[in-house]
Write a protein that holds these residues in place. Structure first.
Motif, PDB file in Angstrom:
ATOM      1  N   LEU A 166       8.668   3.791   5.923  1.00 13.90           N
ATOM      2  CA  LEU A 166       7.738   4.852   5.511  1.00 13.90           C
ATOM      3  C   LEU A 166       8.434   6.206   5.479  1.00 13.90           C
ATOM      4  N   ARG A 167       9.226   6.515   6.512  1.00 10.01           N
ATOM      5  CA  ARG A 167       9.911   7.812   6.545  1.00 10.01           C
ATOM      6  C   ARG A 167      10.945   7.889   5.418  1.00 10.01           C
ATOM      7  N   GLY A 168      11.622   6.771   5.146  1.00  2.49           N
ATOM      8  CA  GLY A 168      12.602   6.764   4.076  1.00  2.49           C
ATOM      9  C   GLY A 168      11.978   6.925   2.699  1.00  2.49           C
ATOM     10  N   LEU A 169      10.811   6.332   2.497  1.00  7.51           N
ATOM     11  CA  LEU A 169      10.100   6.506   1.230  1.00  7.51           C
ATOM     12  C   LEU A 169       9.718   7.965   1.003  1.00  7.51           C
ATOM     13  N   GLU A 170       9.278   8.626   2.073  1.00 10.43           N
ATOM     14  CA  GLU A 170       8.945  10.048   1.949  1.00 10.43           C
ATOM     15  C   GLU A 170      10.179  10.849   1.553  1.00 10.43           C
ATOM     16  N   THR A 171      11.295  10.567   2.199  1.00 10.69           N
ATOM     17  CA  THR A 171      12.528  11.272   1.858  1.00 10.69           C
ATOM     18  C   THR A 171      12.934  11.006   0.410  1.00 10.69           C
ATOM     19  N   PHE A 172      12.883   9.748  -0.016  1.00 11.72           N
ATOM     20  CA  PHE A 172      13.239   9.413  -1.396  1.00 11.72           C
ATOM     21  C   PHE A 172      12.377  10.190  -2.386  1.00 11.72           C
ATOM     22  N   SER A 173      11.081  10.276  -2.115  1.00 16.21           N
ATOM     23  CA  SER A 173      10.180  10.995  -3.026  1.00 16.21           C
ATOM     24  C   SER A 173      10.520  12.476  -3.101  1.00 16.21           C
ATOM     25  N   GLN A 174      11.070  13.029  -2.016  1.00 16.54           N
ATOM     26  CA  GLN A 174      11.424  14.447  -2.001  1.00 16.54           C
ATOM     27  C   GLN A 174      12.755  14.730  -2.689  1.00 16.54           C
ATOM     28  N   LEU A 175      13.617  13.735  -2.766  1.00 17.03           N
ATOM     29  CA  LEU A 175      14.899  13.917  -3.449  1.00 17.03           C
ATOM     30  C   LEU A 175      14.727  14.091  -4.946  1.00 17.03           C
ATOM     31  N   ILE A 176      13.618  13.632  -5.487  1.00 22.46           N
ATOM     32  CA  ILE A 176      13.361  13.693  -6.929  1.00 22.46           C
ATOM     33  C   ILE A 176      12.820  15.077  -7.284  1.00 22.46           C
ATOM     34  N   TYR A 177      13.391  15.692  -8.277  1.00 21.75           N
ATOM     35  CA  TYR A 177      12.962  17.032  -8.682  1.00 21.75           C
ATOM     36  C   TYR A 177      12.939  17.142 -10.197  1.00 21.75           C
TER      37      TYR A 177
ATOM     38  N   ASP B 255       0.836  -1.203   0.000  1.00 20.35           N
ATOM     39  CA  ASP B 255       0.000   0.000   0.000  1.00 20.35           C
ATOM     40  C   ASP B 255       0.868   1.250   0.000  1.00 20.35           C
ATOM     41  N   ALA B 256       1.919   1.244   0.818  1.00 25.79           N
ATOM     42  CA  ALA B 256       2.821   2.391   0.873  1.00 25.79           C
ATOM     43  C   ALA B 256       3.567   2.570  -0.443  1.00 25.79           C
ATOM     44  N   LEU B 257       4.024   1.474  -1.033  1.00 31.72           N
ATOM     45  CA  LEU B 257       4.760   1.569  -2.296  1.00 31.72           C
ATOM     46  C   LEU B 257       3.872   2.089  -3.416  1.00 31.72           C
ATOM     47  N   THR B 258       2.611   1.685  -3.415  1.00 32.50           N
ATOM     48  CA  THR B 258       1.667   2.195  -4.417  1.00 32.50           C
ATOM     49  C   THR B 258       1.477   3.695  -4.262  1.00 32.50           C
ATOM     50  N   ARG B 259       1.339   4.150  -3.004  1.00 36.03           N
ATOM     51  CA  ARG B 259       1.179   5.587  -2.764  1.00 36.03           C
ATOM     52  C   ARG B 259       2.369   6.360  -3.307  1.00 36.03           C
ATOM     53  N   TYR B 260       3.558   5.897  -2.979  1.00 38.06           N
ATOM     54  CA  TYR B 260       4.738   6.662  -3.377  1.00 38.06           C
ATOM     55  C   TYR B 260       5.067   6.506  -4.857  1.00 38.06           C
ATOM     56  N   TRP B 261       4.758   5.376  -5.446  1.00 35.33           N
ATOM     57  CA  TRP B 261       4.921   5.267  -6.892  1.00 35.33           C
ATOM     58  C   TRP B 261       4.001   6.268  -7.593  1.00 35.33           C
ATOM     59  N   THR B 262       2.776   6.391  -7.083  1.00 42.11           N
ATOM     60  CA  THR B 262       1.818   7.339  -7.681  1.00 42.11           C
ATOM     61  C   THR B 262       2.317   8.774  -7.532  1.00 42.11           C
ATOM     62  N   ILE B 263       2.870   9.100  -6.359  1.00 44.31           N
ATOM     63  CA  ILE B 263       3.416  10.445  -6.147  1.00 44.31           C
ATOM     64  C   ILE B 263       4.518  10.736  -7.154  1.00 44.31           C
ATOM     65  N   ILE B 264       5.414   9.780  -7.350  1.00 46.67           N
ATOM     66  CA  ILE B 264       6.516   9.979  -8.288  1.00 46.67           C
ATOM     67  C   ILE B 264       5.991  10.052  -9.720  1.00 46.67           C
ATOM     68  N   ALA B 265       5.095   9.144 -10.074  1.00 46.61           N
ATOM     69  CA  ALA B 265       4.611   9.045 -11.458  1.00 46.61           C
ATOM     70  C   ALA B 265       3.790  10.246 -11.872  1.00 46.61           C
ATOM     71  N   THR B 266       3.148  10.895 -10.922  1.00 52.29           N
ATOM     72  CA  THR B 266       2.282  12.032 -11.260  1.00 52.29           C
ATOM     73  C   THR B 266       2.925  13.377 -10.935  1.00 52.29           C
ATOM     74  N   SER B 267       4.190  13.367 -10.537  1.00 53.94           N
ATOM     75  CA  SER B 267       4.833  14.621 -10.149  1.00 53.94           C
ATOM     76  C   SER B 267       5.197  15.477 -11.353  1.00 53.94           C
ATOM     77  N   ILE B 268       5.200  14.872 -12.537  1.00 55.19           N
ATOM     78  CA  ILE B 268       5.523  15.623 -13.742  1.00 55.19           C
ATOM     79  C   ILE B 268       5.020  14.842 -14.947  1.00 55.19           C
ATOM     80  N   THR B 269       4.676  15.549 -16.012  1.00 51.91           N
ATOM     81  CA  THR B 269       4.387  14.888 -17.289  1.00 51.91           C
ATOM     82  C   THR B 269       5.716  14.717 -18.000  1.00 51.91           C
TER      83      THR B 269
END
Length: 531
Positions: A149-160, A67-81
């Protein structure tokens, strides 16, 4: 004439404004700031729809992690076209010596156990993690699912984003929270907040690594909790018996939504004051107020003289402890007005019979009964500072929540008495200043008067508090964020992280990051634009 020319030049020069944003946002900076981080100029590109997580196998909570991986994959996948859905033709990065290629996977290692799918976050959970992005790939390690969970949040923020591409710099992070209790209080009595707003708040809390949702669910103005034991409390005490209540299913949804994000939900049912809404259905619970020895029709705090008051509380709190799985319960105890007790002849007689010379003693008598009820229910409890200040005998396991002015001094007294402390005095989000005011919350240091390691261990952390008098579902989220983000960094990051200039550029990025994720955070620093 010369004076006019000089003054004209002076005013033009003084009020000249440079074009562009007031604060240039960082790129790929983490909020809250990690304990240790090394970043280099080498980088990967990420093609969102080909990027995957490599999850550990044979763990006790695979669905929780999925469930957590799906959330963060979606965040990454939708962060930009992204234009990198297909392998592009040669671009500038492929001629750049710092370009390492395309990052396809984050490998996750859970070093400890995740016992089962129903695992609950608790006080003092281990949230530590390490995150490495290097020439070999990307790797996240933690002893616990909460650290993952905290590490996944950090990983998602490193992406720009850079020129319509997603990038991540190589980095090494070792991270852990400074405090175990990093909370956010939301008042849903003064203005009812729909479930969807609470869920958005929980998302934003996860994005800021806050881990306690303190739900101030009832107060004088309304009783929106739909009790299965005393349904009449919300039928008569809520603003509306249908649209202004939290059904049991709503409460379960909120608790579960929080749980899978590593957020505890601590309910607060404030007593003996702030209970006027209880009295709409059960006026016998409250003290009748008198004028010149004649009942005037007004009701005050709960009546501490009746055994039936405690029977009612016992029945309701038995339900609450069953509904809310957290081991802690906030029983309030703040702002008890004594005027009504003073006016009531039955209360006066009761005090004489029990040799009470002060109304603080009467309040202590009430709180002690409530504490005994929770002890019998095997529940721990938090209290507002007045309970401690008024001398109620409390076990050392009690958490004293400090909120008034001069809070550091009170907190120091709490700690020296051997009690756990929680701080909110300088983190009232309902207090507004003109313009940007997050820096005032950022500069607040709760451990200022604590010197020994033993004292510091008794300070559990703090909470940003959003009282509901002047916010509703249309205004509460931008009122909270990113102001509460300042509190989140103070509670997570090292106490020496105090550079406002560095925080400005990172918070500028983080507020835009939250906007992209659907959180209506207001601009933190003035004119600018999110990209």
């Amino acid at each position: 004439m010369r004076l006019f020319i000089f003054l004209s030049f002076f005013f033009v020069y003084t009020f000249a404004i440079r074009p562009g944003p007031v604060i240039q946002a960082s790129k790929g900076a983490v909020w809250p700031k990690p304990q240790q981080q090394e970043v280099s100029e080498t980088y990967y590109l990420i093609r969102p729809h080909s990027f995957t997580f490599e999850a550990p196998v044979n763990i006790g909570c695979p669905s929780f992690l999925d469930d957590a991986l799906t959330r963060y994959w979606t965040i990454i996948a939708t962060s930009i076209t992204s234009k990198l859905e297909e392998t592009p033709e040669a671009n500038f990065w492929e001629l750049d010596d710092n370009f390492l290629g395309y990052l396809e996977t984050l490998t996750i290692t859970l070093l400890g156990e995740c016992p089962n799918e129903n695992i609950l976050p608790e006080l003092h959970d281990n949230e530590n993690y390490t995150l490495t992005v290097d020439s070999e790939g990307a790797f996240l390690e933690s002893e616990t699912i909460w650290g993952v969970l905290r590490g996944l949040e950090t990983f998602s923020q490193l992406i720009y984003a850079e020129q319509d591409t997603l990038m991540i710099n190589t980095t090494k992070i070792v991270d852990f929270p400074r405090f175990p209790h990093r909370g956010f209080l939301l008042d849903t009595s003064r203005h009812f907040e729909p479930v969807r707003i609470i869920l958005q708040m929980l998302d934003a809390m996860a994005y800021n690594k806050l881990n306690v949702f303190h739900w101030h669910i009832t107060d004088d103005h309304s009783f929106p909790y739909k009790s299965r034991t005393y349904h009449e409390l919300s039928d008569k005490g809520a603003y509306h018996p249908v649209s202004g209540v939290y059904e049991q299913s709503d409460v379960m949804k909120i608790i579960e939504y929080a749980r899978v994000r590593g957020i505890r939900v601590i309910p607060e049912f404030d007593t003996p004051g702030h209970t006027r809404s209880w009295g709409v259905a059960h006026p016998e619970l409250l003290t009748s107020c008198f004028t010149d020895n004649v009942a005037n029709g007004e009701l005050g705090p709960m009546d501490p003289t009746k055994d039936t008051t405690y029977d009612f509380i016992n029945n309701l709190f038995t339900e609450i402890v069953d509904v809310f799985p957290d081991s802690y319960f906030h029983i309030g105890g703040d702002e008890v007005e004594f005027d009504c007790w003073k006016s009531n002849p039955d209360v006066s007689n009761f005090m004489k019979q029990n040799n009470f010379s002060t109304y603080e003693q009467l309040e202590s008598y009430f709180i002690q009964h409530v504490v005994d009820i929770l002890d019998n229910l095997s529940s721990k409890y938090l209290v507002w500072e007045e309970v401690f200040v008024n001398g109620v005998e409390l076990p050392n396991s009690t958490v004293v929540h400090v909120w008034k002015d001069n809070g550091l001094s009170t907190l120091n007294n709490v700690i020296k008495a051997g009690k756990y402390g929680l701080y909110s005095s300088c983190w009232y989000l309902s207090v507004l200043h003109s313009g940007s005011d997050w820096d005032a919350f950022y500069k607040c240091e709760p451990g200022l008067l604590l010197h020994t390691e033993e004292e510091k261990k008794l300070l559990l952390g703090g909470e940003a508090c959003m009282w509901g008098e002047y916010v509703n579902e249309f205004s509460v989220i931008p009122r909270v964020w990113p102001r509460a983000s300042a509190v989140a960094e103070r509670l997570w990051s090292d106490e020496n992280v105090v550079d406002i200039s560095d925080a400005q550029i990172r918070l500028e990025e983080h507020a835009c990051r939250m906007n992209k994720r659907g959180i209506a955070a207001q601009p933190p620093n003035g004119p600018g634009m999110c990209f």
